[in-house]
Design an enzyme around this catalytic site. Structure first.
Site, PDB file in Angstrom:
ATOM      1  N   ASP A 106       0.882  -1.171   0.000  1.00  0.00           N
ATOM      2  CA  ASP A 106       0.000   0.000   0.000  1.00  0.00           C
ATOM      3  C   ASP A 106       0.913   1.213   0.000  1.00  0.00           C
ATOM      4  O   ASP A 106       1.531   1.539   1.008  1.00  0.00           O
ATOM      5  CB  ASP A 106      -0.894  -0.020   1.260  1.00  0.00           C
ATOM      6  CG  ASP A 106      -1.644   1.304   1.476  1.00  0.00           C
ATOM      7  OD1 ASP A 106      -1.567   2.186   0.597  1.00  0.00           O
ATOM      8  OD2 ASP A 106      -2.295   1.440   2.529  1.00  0.00           O
ATOM      9  N   GLU A 124      -7.270   0.703  -4.923  1.00  0.00           N
ATOM     10  CA  GLU A 124      -7.374   0.684  -3.451  1.00  0.00           C
ATOM     11  C   GLU A 124      -8.730   0.179  -2.956  1.00  0.00           C
ATOM     12  O   GLU A 124      -8.775  -0.681  -2.074  1.00  0.00           O
ATOM     13  CB  GLU A 124      -7.027   2.065  -2.881  1.00  0.00           C
ATOM     14  CG  GLU A 124      -5.526   2.338  -3.006  1.00  0.00           C
ATOM     15  CD  GLU A 124      -5.136   3.782  -2.716  1.00  0.00           C
ATOM     16  OE1 GLU A 124      -6.007   4.573  -2.311  1.00  0.00           O
ATOM     17  OE2 GLU A 124      -3.953   4.107  -2.899  1.00  0.00           O
TER      18      GLU A 124
HETATM   19 MG    MG Z   1      -4.596   5.145   2.095  1.00  0.00          MG
END
Ligand code: MG
Ligand code: ADP
Length: 570
Positions: free
Chosen positions: A6, A146
């Site tokens: 991430d 995401e």
């Molecule tokens: Mg984030």
């Protein structure tokens, strides 16, 4: 070994898939979150990454850079000591650090990564992210959106029923809200929106503001004493206080500055009142994505909280109230995306259990043409922007609309292609112009404009004079110069099936034929029901939205089968 990363605006994380579960990897400080901050230490001529760099944000603002993810894919140059670096190069430093931490922790080398990107990232931003990976010595074959990563972390792929998820992601400085749809093994980002200047930092600023307001009013602090470093000190205290809002009922800030100690206590109610404008800015985008995806709160099956700032009780409560659902947050919100990316990494390394997930994308802007208002001649008509592909349409997609020349003796039509959302063409971005000569001797001068938009941001514009089937074509590249003519040609050959109007596709035609015959045989209420369903299906075909058509078709087919069985029960 493939890892999932991430790469966040504020914090980055790395993890992997190991014997059926996600394992996140701590950095050298034993923490899972590595701040996405880079600093240059002039004394030792070294580059610092993560928390050590974050600390220098106070002492050495000049040579410390944060929030560079916002500039991914742009040509903005950041000055870092003697280096001039772009966002993808800064990101590669963060990736390198994560890779190194993971290699130390696991004792093996890491060659490949799945990296998460915001759903609205353009082709250029995605390419820059892949490039950052390459610069860090990582092979990045796959990026994951995401919101999709968040959905996967919550086991979206294990659902058999069609499910709608709303992913609510309030990070450090950005707010993203997306709607995911899971249907027969396909995960789609149906709509995404948000506010790229809203995040946890704004709530910290509110607390810092409350602190100063209080002490200025009581005259304990004078305006001229508020220097940049005093502000920073208060900001840090406010940040700590904010993190505790969920666990204390009597929040308190203590700031020691120049041999004075300043205290400030307040109630949650005070804070809520001050934060009200921020909460309003959260509500709007949520409403907008629901409208864009054509859904209401009651048709959302699950709400997932993502991003550190969604831990705040006022935010959590707001989400619950808006969507009338208890949001999921049992995976820590700031680790959800890393979990999903790690699962996708597991998928890549051939764990069959997670094999059949297809991630599709949406077009971030509306694409359309300049048109004149109808039934008016050129002299008194108004030019307006007429969208052909609306924003948040799932790509690849192909949509068409019909137009006709304004003047009777017009020889050429000039088609101006725009990207944007404004009614006024001049407020949108001009992508290209296609000039088409009108064939001679037409009875019907109307023509179709077809836009075909592929997953890599290539837009093909085609005009066809329907009477003579005369077609002109223009291709607009989102990222010029990266594809050869041959590649572009091949790409659009593959998209050919899409270009057929769904009504002309054999399967749909067949279904409509069946319905037409059955309609003739039925009577009364059943006939009305079937008629209504035919209208619904025809309307669905007209949207040219393949996912929507597939869903409607399934229902339409089962109604047809039921009605058919009733008149012919064998
Ligand atoms: Mg984030
Ligand atoms: P990004 O996606 O921008 O990289 P994160 O998801 O890591 O960011 O979120 C960072 C933000 O979350 C920061 O503003 C931080 O203050 C906030 N945050 C983290 N934990 C909490 C908490 N317990 N309560 C309130 N805010 C929090």
């Amino acid at each position: 070994m493939i890892v999932g990363i991430d790469l966040g605006t504020t914090n980055s994380l790395i993890g992997f898939w190991d014997s059926g579960e996600v394992k996140l990897i701590p950095n050298a400080l034993g923490e899972f979150l590595t701040p996405s901050v880079i600093s240059f230490d002039r004394d030792s001529e070294t580059i610092l990454i993560g928390k050590p760099a974050l600390f220098r944000a106070v002492t050495d603002t000049e040579s410390t850079i944060a929030n560079f993810k916002r500039f991914m894919g742009s040509s903005k140059i950041f000055q870092l000591g003697n280096y001039a670096l772009r966002a993808e190069e800064l990101s590669s430093l963060v990736l390198k650090q994560l890779k190194e931490d993971a290699e130390n922790y696991l004792g093996t080398s890491i060659e490949e990564a799945v990296i998460s990107v915001p759903a609205y990232f353009s082709d250029a931003q995605r390419k820059a992210t892949k490039n950052a990976g390459k610069l860090a010595g990582l092979k990045v074959e796959r990026l994951i959106n995401e919101p999709t990563a968040a959905g996967i972390a919550y086991g979206i792929q294990e659902r058999f029923e069609e499910t709608n998820y709303l992913i609510f992601d309030l990070g450090g400085g950005t707010f993203d809200v997306s709607i995911l749809n899971m249907f027969s093994g396909i995960i789609e980002v149906r709509a995404s929106g948000g506010d790229n200047a809203l995040g946890g930092i704004d709530f910290t600023e509110i607390l810092a503001g409350m602190f100063f307001e209080y002490h200025l009013a009581s005259k304990k602090i004078k305006e001229k004493e508020i220097t940049a470093s005093f502000k920073q000190k208060v900001f840090e205290a406010a940040e700590i206080c904010k993190l505790r809002l969920g666990i204390t009922s009597e929040p308190k800030m203590i700031v020691n500055w120049k041999s004075n100690s300043y205290e400030f206590t307040f109630t949650i109610k005070d804070f809520e009142k001050k934060a009200e404008p921020l909460l309003q800015r959260i509500i709007e985008p949520v409403k907008k994505v629901l409208t864009d995806a054509n859904l209401s709160p009651s048709t959302i099956d699950q709400v997932v909280l993502v991003g550190g700032a969604s831990r705040m009780p006022i935010v959590k409560n707001l989400v619950g109230r808006m969507l009338r659902k208890f949001p999921l947050s049992h995976i820590e919100p700031d680790k959800v995306i890393a979990h999903g990316a790690a699962i996708q990494a597991g998928l890549k390394s051939c764990d069959k259990a997670l094999d059949d997930i297809v991630v599709t994308d949406v077009s971030p802007y509306s694409l359309g043409v300049a048109a004149y208002t109808q039934n008016q001649s050129r002299s008194d008509g108004t030019i307006y922007f007429d969208p052909i592909i609306e924003r948040n349409t799932i790509v690849p997609t192909s949509r068409s609309r019909q137009y006709h020349p304004i003047d009777l003796n017009q020889r050429i039509v000039e088609i101006k292609i725009y990207q944007g959302e404004s009614f006024y063409v001049e407020k949108n971005i001009l992508l290209g112009v296609l000039k088409v000569e009108i064939p001679n001797g037409l009875k019907d001068r109307s023509f179709e404009i077809r836009f075909t938009y592929d997953i890599n941001g290539l837009l093909e514009v085609e005009t066809t004079f329907l009477e003579v089937n005369f077609t002109s074509r223009l291709i607009i590249e989102g990222n010029p110069g990266t594809l050869s003519e041959i590649e572009i040609h091949e790409r659009f050959q593959q998209l050919k099936a899409l270009k057929l109007h769904p009504r002309e596709q054999a399967e749909n035609k067949l279904l409509l034929n069946r319905a037409e015959h059955l309609f003739e045989d039925l009577q009364g209420e059943k006939r009305v029901t079937l008629g209504n369903w035919m209208k619904i299906f025809l309307a669905a075909l007209d949207t040219q939205d393949l996912a929507h058509i597939a869903r409607t078709k399934k229902d339409f087919e089962s109604i047809l089968n039921t009605l058919n069985a009733e008149i012919c029960p064998i």
